[in-house]
Design a protein around this motif. Structure first.
Motif, PDB file in Angstrom:
ATOM      1  N   LYS A 145       0.856  -1.192   0.000  1.00 50.83           N
ATOM      2  CA  LYS A 145       0.000   0.000   0.000  1.00 50.83           C
ATOM      3  C   LYS A 145       0.885   1.232   0.000  1.00 50.83           C
ATOM      4  O   LYS A 145       1.890   1.290   0.709  1.00 50.83           O
ATOM      5  N   ALA A 146       0.498   2.209  -0.768  1.00 45.82           N
ATOM      6  CA  ALA A 146       1.174   3.509  -0.746  1.00 45.82           C
ATOM      7  C   ALA A 146       0.318   4.463   0.067  1.00 45.82           C
ATOM      8  O   ALA A 146      -0.910   4.493  -0.079  1.00 45.82           O
ATOM      9  N   ARG A 147       0.970   5.224   0.926  1.00 47.78           N
ATOM     10  CA  ARG A 147       0.286   6.207   1.767  1.00 47.78           C
ATOM     11  C   ARG A 147       1.050   7.513   1.714  1.00 47.78           C
ATOM     12  O   ARG A 147       2.280   7.529   1.613  1.00 47.78           O
ATOM     13  N   ILE A 148       0.323   8.620   1.791  1.00 50.47           N
ATOM     14  CA  ILE A 148       0.969   9.924   1.774  1.00 50.47           C
ATOM     15  C   ILE A 148       1.200  10.414   3.201  1.00 50.47           C
ATOM     16  O   ILE A 148       0.478  10.048   4.123  1.00 50.47           O
ATOM     17  N   THR A 149       2.216  11.233   3.349  1.00 47.62           N
ATOM     18  CA  THR A 149       2.610  11.758   4.652  1.00 47.62           C
ATOM     19  C   THR A 149       2.027  13.155   4.855  1.00 47.62           C
ATOM     20  O   THR A 149       1.512  13.770   3.912  1.00 47.62           O
ATOM     21  N   ARG A 150       2.123  13.642   6.077  1.00 50.63           N
ATOM     22  CA  ARG A 150       1.569  14.971   6.368  1.00 50.63           C
ATOM     23  C   ARG A 150       2.158  16.069   5.487  1.00 50.63           C
ATOM     24  O   ARG A 150       1.391  16.892   4.969  1.00 50.63           O
ATOM     25  N   PRO A 151       3.471  16.127   5.277  1.00 49.71           N
ATOM     26  CA  PRO A 151       3.971  17.177   4.370  1.00 49.71           C
ATOM     27  C   PRO A 151       3.363  17.087   2.963  1.00 49.71           C
ATOM     28  O   PRO A 151       3.101  18.109   2.327  1.00 49.71           O
ATOM     29  N   GLU A 152       3.127  15.877   2.481  1.00 56.81           N
ATOM     30  CA  GLU A 152       2.514  15.713   1.155  1.00 56.81           C
ATOM     31  C   GLU A 152       1.055  16.176   1.173  1.00 56.81           C
ATOM     32  O   GLU A 152       0.566  16.762   0.201  1.00 56.81           O
ATOM     33  N   ILE A 153       0.365  15.923   2.273  1.00 58.33           N
ATOM     34  CA  ILE A 153      -1.012  16.402   2.430  1.00 58.33           C
ATOM     35  C   ILE A 153      -1.020  17.923   2.434  1.00 58.33           C
ATOM     36  O   ILE A 153      -1.827  18.559   1.740  1.00 58.33           O
ATOM     37  N   GLU A 154      -0.109  18.512   3.199  1.00 58.93           N
ATOM     38  CA  GLU A 154      -0.026  19.975   3.267  1.00 58.93           C
ATOM     39  C   GLU A 154       0.280  20.571   1.899  1.00 58.93           C
ATOM     40  O   GLU A 154      -0.307  21.576   1.513  1.00 58.93           O
ATOM     41  N   ASP A 155       1.193  19.937   1.150  1.00 59.65           N
ATOM     42  CA  ASP A 155       1.513  20.417  -0.201  1.00 59.65           C
ATOM     43  C   ASP A 155       0.286  20.354  -1.107  1.00 59.65           C
ATOM     44  O   ASP A 155       0.003  21.297  -1.851  1.00 59.65           O
ATOM     45  N   ALA A 156      -0.445  19.248  -1.058  1.00 58.89           N
ATOM     46  CA  ALA A 156      -1.634  19.093  -1.902  1.00 58.89           C
ATOM     47  C   ALA A 156      -2.672  20.158  -1.572  1.00 58.89           C
ATOM     48  O   ALA A 156      -3.254  20.771  -2.471  1.00 58.89           O
ATOM     49  N   LEU A 157      -2.902  20.391  -0.284  1.00 56.73           N
ATOM     50  CA  LEU A 157      -3.896  21.386   0.117  1.00 56.73           C
ATOM     51  C   LEU A 157      -3.434  22.798  -0.224  1.00 56.73           C
ATOM     52  O   LEU A 157      -4.241  23.627  -0.666  1.00 56.73           O
ATOM     53  N   SER A 158      -2.151  23.086  -0.050  1.00 56.64           N
ATOM     54  CA  SER A 158      -1.628  24.414  -0.401  1.00 56.64           C
ATOM     55  C   SER A 158      -1.751  24.668  -1.892  1.00 56.64           C
ATOM     56  O   SER A 158      -2.154  25.762  -2.316  1.00 56.64           O
ATOM     57  N   ASN A 159      -1.414  23.649  -2.708  1.00 58.05           N
ATOM     58  CA  ASN A 159      -1.557  23.800  -4.159  1.00 58.05           C
ATOM     59  C   ASN A 159      -3.014  24.018  -4.547  1.00 58.05           C
ATOM     60  O   ASN A 159      -3.320  24.847  -5.412  1.00 58.05           O
ATOM     61  N   LEU A 160      -3.906  23.293  -3.902  1.00 55.64           N
ATOM     62  CA  LEU A 160      -5.336  23.460  -4.172  1.00 55.64           C
ATOM     63  C   LEU A 160      -5.780  24.867  -3.820  1.00 55.64           C
ATOM     64  O   LEU A 160      -6.518  25.504  -4.569  1.00 55.64           O
ATOM     65  N   MET A 161      -5.314  25.375  -2.677  1.00 60.25           N
ATOM     66  CA  MET A 161      -5.681  26.730  -2.249  1.00 60.25           C
ATOM     67  C   MET A 161      -5.205  27.764  -3.271  1.00 60.25           C
ATOM     68  O   MET A 161      -5.953  28.668  -3.629  1.00 60.25           O
ATOM     69  N   LEU A 162      -3.973  27.609  -3.751  1.00 61.45           N
ATOM     70  CA  LEU A 162      -3.450  28.558  -4.734  1.00 61.45           C
ATOM     71  C   LEU A 162      -4.276  28.536  -6.014  1.00 61.45           C
ATOM     72  O   LEU A 162      -4.556  29.571  -6.608  1.00 61.45           O
ATOM     73  N   GLN A 163      -4.666  27.358  -6.442  1.00 56.27           N
ATOM     74  CA  GLN A 163      -5.460  27.238  -7.669  1.00 56.27           C
ATOM     75  C   GLN A 163      -6.871  27.755  -7.473  1.00 56.27           C
ATOM     76  O   GLN A 163      -7.475  28.297  -8.391  1.00 56.27           O
ATOM     77  N   ALA A 164      -7.419  27.602  -6.278  1.00 53.98           N
ATOM     78  CA  ALA A 164      -8.816  27.944  -6.030  1.00 53.98           C
ATOM     79  C   ALA A 164      -9.029  29.407  -5.659  1.00 53.98           C
ATOM     80  O   ALA A 164     -10.151  29.896  -5.737  1.00 53.98           O
ATOM     81  N   ILE A 165      -7.971  30.105  -5.292  1.00 54.85           N
ATOM     82  CA  ILE A 165      -8.126  31.491  -4.840  1.00 54.85           C
ATOM     83  C   ILE A 165      -8.820  32.342  -5.894  1.00 54.85           C
ATOM     84  O   ILE A 165      -9.724  33.111  -5.585  1.00 54.85           O
ATOM     85  N   SER A 166      -8.428  32.180  -7.126  1.00 53.73           N
ATOM     86  CA  SER A 166      -9.027  33.012  -8.179  1.00 53.73           C
ATOM     87  C   SER A 166     -10.495  32.669  -8.414  1.00 53.73           C
ATOM     88  O   SER A 166     -11.270  33.513  -8.843  1.00 53.73           O
ATOM     89  N   SER A 167     -10.899  31.458  -8.111  1.00 53.91           N
ATOM     90  CA  SER A 167     -12.293  31.085  -8.356  1.00 53.91           C
ATOM     91  C   SER A 167     -13.160  31.194  -7.105  1.00 53.91           C
ATOM     92  O   SER A 167     -14.360  30.992  -7.164  1.00 53.91           O
TER      93      SER A 167
END
Length: 149
Positions: free
Chosen positions: A82-104
């Motif tokens: 099984k592959a699992r993501i770590t907290r830093p990877e979760i934080e990166d994913a959420l930060s990237n999502l926030m940057l993309q979503a800010i304009s919308s």
């Protein structure tokens, strides 16, 4: 990313892609037909058997230098890897999502859509809620908990 490998005796081994050397990552890329590392990470998140096997292989090769990728296999891979993501990877994913979503102006909606996927992939699902708190989006955790009650 953490790859968990349940050995035949039931012992669970955790292998972190953070522990790979640059050369080992390049060897995985070559074994995977020249795929770039970002693609391999995406395949790991999808639980791709070849990508999972490649990570375990590279760690085994540290002990057995002549081990060839084509000769390496893991019987019962579906239940043992099984592959699992770590907290830093979760934080990166959420930060990237926030940057993309800010304009919308739809970041809450997009986070609501992404969070269940992140919880499923997370090594520790509580890390998703902690990362949301860290981004100032803890109200989404409270809203989710309220809807489950």
């Amino acid at each position: 990313m953490i790859i968990t490998h349940t050995l035949s005796d039931g012992t669970v081994e955790e292998l972190s892609t953070d522990d790979l050397t640059a050369r080992e990552a390049a060897d995985i890329e070559a074994a995977m037909g020249g795929s770039q590392w970002q693609r391999i990470e995406a395949l790991l998140q999808l639980q791709d058997p070849t990508a999972l096997r490649a990570v375990v292989w590279i760690f085994r090769r540290r002990e057995q230098a002549d081990l060839k990728f084509d000769d390496f296999d893991i019987p019962g891979w579906r239940r043992r890897l099984k592959a699992r993501i770590t907290r830093p990877e979760i934080e990166d994913a959420l930060s990237n999502l926030m940057l993309q979503a800010i304009s919308s102006k739809s970041e809450d909606t997009q986070i609501d859509l992404l969070a269940p996927h992140l919880r499923k992939l997370a090594q520790d699902p509580a890390d998703v809620d902690a990362a949301l708190d860290g981004l100032g989006k803890g109200h989404l955790v409270k809203r989710r908990q309220d809807s489950e009650d």
